[in-house]
Design an enzyme around this catalytic site. Structure first.
Site: not given
Ligand code: NDP
Length: 277
Positions: A16, A66, A93, A162, A166
């Site tokens: 995602s 996970d 990420n 959170y 970070k």
């Molecule tokens: P999304 O929710 O779109 O993507 C998050 C991703 O992390 C997904 O692919 C999800 O996969 C994966 N993920 C979450 N939990 C787990 C787990 N337990 N095991 C494996 N995979 C996991 O959000 P973003 O793309 O925005 O997030 C990406 C990064 O950017 C994160 O670290 C977030 O903290 C950071 N960020 C985002 C901001 C924003 O405004 N969007 C701002 C600042 C930082 P799945 O659901 O398939 O497990």
């Protein structure tokens, strides 16, 4: 020759948002990529997008799992080595902010939430780096962590735990950078502001509310001076820059803010005193 030809990358959280855009960009520019997340369905969409952008299926390794679980981390490393023989780039990420189901915010929330937040956003990164360390040293590779402006220095009261995770990640970036540059491995980080992804729905908002939240912040320039949320592609472009030694080889241990000006926007100067006095 494409920028990431002959490079092998692991991008966590690539089912995602920012991770997906990063995997697509790296693959489009020649990298072999391991994509991973818990949802096999969403990972299939990532693979489709990579293929649509000119990637080859034999250059994509998929790991469903996970990331907080040791077996998933082991599988990521093992399957990448088996498929591609090395690891050049690790993009840490995967991450999320969880809401307390009771609606409580700040320090009064359930302590289990603190553990969950640190486990995903910090501990899993430490563990995965430990497991990739020798392979990254062998390839003189690059690590890019995905942090957040929620790490501070300003507090984000909705995201206290959170933000703590970070902030820990930022310190990990600096410490690892010094430890690993002695072995030729660079470590850097990106700190996004509000980016339009699945992040807010993962927090627990219905899709409509998430978009409404983004629009609200976008329309208040004291929240986002650029007047819009960022796109995952914009973050991916910065991650790729930091993963590319030819572009950023002298940048070591930095967290680069990419937030449309959010972290510069103090409330006091944005108020029009001519109306108040
Ligand atoms: P999304 O929710 O779109 O993507 C998050 C991703 O992390 C997904 O692919 C999800 O996969 C994966 N993920 C979450 N939990 C787990 C787990 N337990 N095991 C494996 N995979 C996991 O959000 P973003 O793309 O925005 O997030 C990406 C990064 O950017 C994160 O670290 C977030 O903290 C950071 N960020 C985002 C901001 C924003 O405004 N969007 C701002 C600042 C930082 P799945 O659901 O398939 O497990």
């Amino acid at each position: 020759m494409a920028r990431f030809s002959n490079k092998v990358a692991i991008v966590t959280g690539s089912s995602s948002g920012i991770g997906r855009s990063t995997a697509v960009l790296l693959a489009r520019e020649g990298a072999k990529v391991t994509v991973t997340g818990r949802s096999s369905e969403k990972l299939r969409d990532t693979v489709d997008e990579i293929l649509k952008n000119g990637g080859k299926s034999e250059d994509i390794n998929i790991v469903v799992g996970d990331l907080t679980e040791s077996e998933c981390q082991d599988d990521l490393v093992k399957s990448t080595l088996e498929r591609f023989g090395k690891i050049d780039i690790l993009v840490n990420n995967a991450g999320a902010a969880f809401a307390d189901p009771s609606g409580v915010i700040g320090i009064a929330t359930n302590i289990n939430l603190f553990d969950d937040m640190l486990k995903l956003n910090l501990r899993s990164v430490v563990e995965l780096v430990q497991k990739c360390r020798s392979h990254l040293i062998a390839s003189k590779g690059d690590i890019v962590n995905v942090s957040s402006i929620a790490a501070g220095p300003q507090p984000f009261v909705y995201y206290t735990f959170y933000g703590i995770a970070k902030a820990g990640l930022d310190q990990l970036t600096r410490s690892l950078a010094i430890e690993l540059i002695a072995h030729g491995v660079r470590v850097n980080s990106v700190s996004p502001g509000l980016i339009s992804t699945g992040f807010l729905t993962a927090v627990g908002m219905p899709n409509k509310m998430a978009r409404k939240t983004e629009n609200y912040y976008a329309s208040h320039r004291d929240c986002i001076p650029a007047g819009r949320p960022g796109t995952p592609e914009e973050i991916a472009t910065l991650i790729a820059f930091l993963a590319d030694k030819n572009s950023s080889g002298f940048i070591i241990g930095q967290s680069i803010v990419i937030d449309g000006g959010t972290s510069l926007a103090l409330a006091m100067p944005s108020h029009d005193l001519s109306k108040a006095l």
